[in-house]
Design an enzyme around this catalytic site. Structure first.
Site, PDB file in Angstrom:
ATOM      1  CE1 TYR A 143      -3.724  -2.596   0.484  1.00 21.01           C
ATOM      2  CE2 TYR A 143      -4.652  -0.358   0.948  1.00 21.01           C
ATOM      3  CZ  TYR A 143      -4.775  -1.863   0.630  1.00 21.01           C
ATOM      4  OH  TYR A 143      -5.992  -2.698   0.505  1.00 21.01           O
ATOM      5  CE  LYS A 194       1.667 -16.996  -2.238  1.00 20.90           C
ATOM      6  NZ  LYS A 194       1.118 -18.161  -2.891  1.00 20.90           N
ATOM      7  CG  ASP A 227      -1.625 -19.658  -1.368  1.00 19.90           C
ATOM      8  OD1 ASP A 227      -0.973 -20.004  -0.162  1.00 19.90           O
ATOM      9  OD2 ASP A 227      -1.227 -20.341  -2.567  1.00 19.90           O
ATOM     10  CG  ASP A 251      -8.165  -4.933   1.292  1.00 20.60           C
ATOM     11  OD1 ASP A 251      -8.959  -4.524   2.236  1.00 20.60           O
ATOM     12  OD2 ASP A 251      -7.914  -4.603  -0.016  1.00 20.60           O
ATOM     13  CG  ASP A 255     -13.409  -7.258   1.676  1.00 17.59           C
ATOM     14  OD1 ASP A 255     -13.132  -6.442   2.710  1.00 17.59           O
ATOM     15  OD2 ASP A 255     -13.854  -6.953   0.657  1.00 17.59           O
TER      16      ASP A 255
HETATM   17  C1  IPM Z   1     -10.431  -1.264   3.656  1.00 21.30           C
HETATM   18  C2  IPM Z   1     -10.811  -0.558   2.415  1.00 21.30           C
HETATM   19  C3  IPM Z   1      -9.522   0.263   2.158  1.00 21.30           C
HETATM   20  C4  IPM Z   1      -8.248  -0.455   1.920  1.00 21.30           C
HETATM   21  C5  IPM Z   1      -9.803   1.310   0.914  1.00 21.30           C
HETATM   22  C6  IPM Z   1     -11.138   2.097   0.881  1.00 21.30           C
HETATM   23  C7  IPM Z   1      -8.609   2.101   0.858  1.00 21.30           C
HETATM   24  O1  IPM Z   1     -11.059  -1.403   1.387  1.00 21.30           O
HETATM   25  O2  IPM Z   1     -10.396  -0.460   4.563  1.00 21.30           O
HETATM   26  O3  IPM Z   1     -10.412  -2.492   3.769  1.00 21.30           O
HETATM   27  O4  IPM Z   1      -7.892  -1.115   0.984  1.00 21.30           O
HETATM   28  O5  IPM Z   1      -7.438  -0.493   2.805  1.00 21.30           O
HETATM   29 MN    MN Z   2     -10.897  -3.519   1.744  1.00 23.53          MN
END
Ligand code: IPM
Ligand code: MN
Length: 372
Positions: A143, A194, A227, A251, A255
């Site tokens: 990032y 990884k 993975d 990240d 999710d």
């Molecule tokens: C998160 C989001 C952010 C990220 C974006 C909005 C920059 O997806 O907080 O997970 O990628 O970190």
């Molecule tokens: Mn995210």
């Protein structure tokens, strides 16, 4: 009366302002009924700041964030700003805050509410009782690594590049947070990288192992490739307690973990810096969902992730664990009573009450009243 608790509220874009409105009701309730007050400053971030000030976050807002006891953040981004210059994208506002506040440890709990076991796409027996904590490194890795950019190479092709980079102190400090938290939970840490293909992965595994040996040998530590972890999270998520991983893997895996719980609309997060001399950590609290432009402004968004982010703030920044428990219990009870925003209407929906953003917020406040 001054409360000695300085809070910066940044609703942002999309559904951010809508879900933040519901949390405001809870903040007001807490002030009135539990004497938990805040001195609140509200400001713009993301596309909203870009529209008004030409930048996704101003220096002035950043300064307020650096001085606040905590930042409560909504969400940023949307198609309206798709064509904005890369350096001015709404997301840059959030990334600047994370970097300048040095919020290296991002705590992303994924807990399955009993009332929602059917909302998960996995079988109930796989997810019932699930309670894991993903700790995502938040201020380094791909990032932020330099060099990054795009150019035309010698062959005349356009080429883009990002850099994955980690230093030993960056790895150690986030792993330390994971070990400390594990001690208060099931005492298990899984570190994911990884190491089979990346230098940063090799270093990550070495440092996690060293730190464990030096200071945390009472905690159970294991390692997995990211993975393989993505797969195991779907196969047997309850095998895990605390998971620590880098910025990008964190990240993605968080999710994925949100879907174990049934909806991205449920999960809060806390982003913490290092403690200062007085023990205070800079901190930002935000739902892990984004700005959901497709449903923004329609009163459909689920305010629970934002509400639970507020509860995390009470717990981690203000040592108000009892009040945090109360908010969490109110959310749980409202779900038990069958209240569901649209994102939760999957699986068995017998006897549920379909509600919008405001009704869900009102139901939570009403439940707080009942609990008080
Ligand atoms: C998160 C989001 C952010 C990220 C974006 C909005 C920059 O997806 O907080 O997970 O990628 O970190
Ligand atoms: Mn995210």
């Amino acid at each position: 009366m001054a409360s000695n608790r300085n809070l910066l509220v940044l609703p942002g874009d999309g559904i951010g302002p809508e879900v933040m409105n519901e949390v405001r009701k809870i903040i007001a309730w807490m002030g009135k009924k539990r004497a938990v007050g805040f001195d609140i400053t509200e400001d713009l971030v993301g596309g909203a700041a870009l529209d008004k000030h030409g930048t996704p976050i101003t220096d002035a807002t950043t300064k307020i964030a650096l001085e606040a006891d905590a930042v409560l953040f909504g969400s940023v981004g949307g198609p309206k700003w798709d064509t904005a210059d890369f350096s001015k994208k709404p997301e840059r506002g959030l990334l600047r805050l994370r970097k300048e506040m040095d919020l290296f440890a991002n705590l992303r709990p994924a807990k399955v509410f009993d009332a929602l076991v059917d909302a998960s796409s996995l079988k109930p027996e796989i997810v019932k009782g699930l309670d894991i904590m993903i700790i995502r490194e938040l201020t380094s890795g791909v990032y932020f690594g330099e060099p990054r950019g795009r150019h035309t190479n010698a062959k005349g092709e356009v080429e883009a590049f990002d850099t994955q980079r980690y230093t030993t102190p960056e790895i150690r400090r986030v792993c330390a947070v994971a070990f400390e938290l594990a001690r208060k939970r099931k005492n298990k840490v899984l570190s994911a990288e990884k190491a089979n293909v990346m230098y940063t992965g090799v270093l990550w595994r070495e440092e996690a192992t060293k730190l464990h040996k030096e200071s945390y040998s009472d905690v159970q530590l294991s390692h997995m490739y990211a993975d393989a972890l993505a797969m195991q999270l779907l196969r047997a998520p309850k095998d895990f307690d605390v998971i620590v991983t880098d910025n990008l893997f964190g990240d993605i895996l968080s999710d994925e973990a949100s879907m174990l719980t049934g909806s991205l609309g449920l999960l809060p997060s806390a982003s913490l810096g290092a403690p200062d001399a007085t023990g205070r950590r800079k901190a930002l609290y935000e739902p892990i969902h984004g700005s959901a432009p497709d449903i923004a402004g329609k009163g459909l968004a689920n305010p629970i992730a934002q509400t639970l982010s507020y509860a995390m703030m009470l717990r981690y920044s203000f040592d108000l664990g009892k009040d945090a428990d109360m908010v969490e219990l109110a959310v749980e009870n409202v779900l038990k009573a069958g209240y569901r925003t649209g994102d939760l209407l999957v699986g068995n929906t017998d006897g549920v009450k379909k509600v919008g953003t405001q009704e869900m917020g009102d139901a939570i406040v009403k439940e707080l009243d009942r609990l008080a």
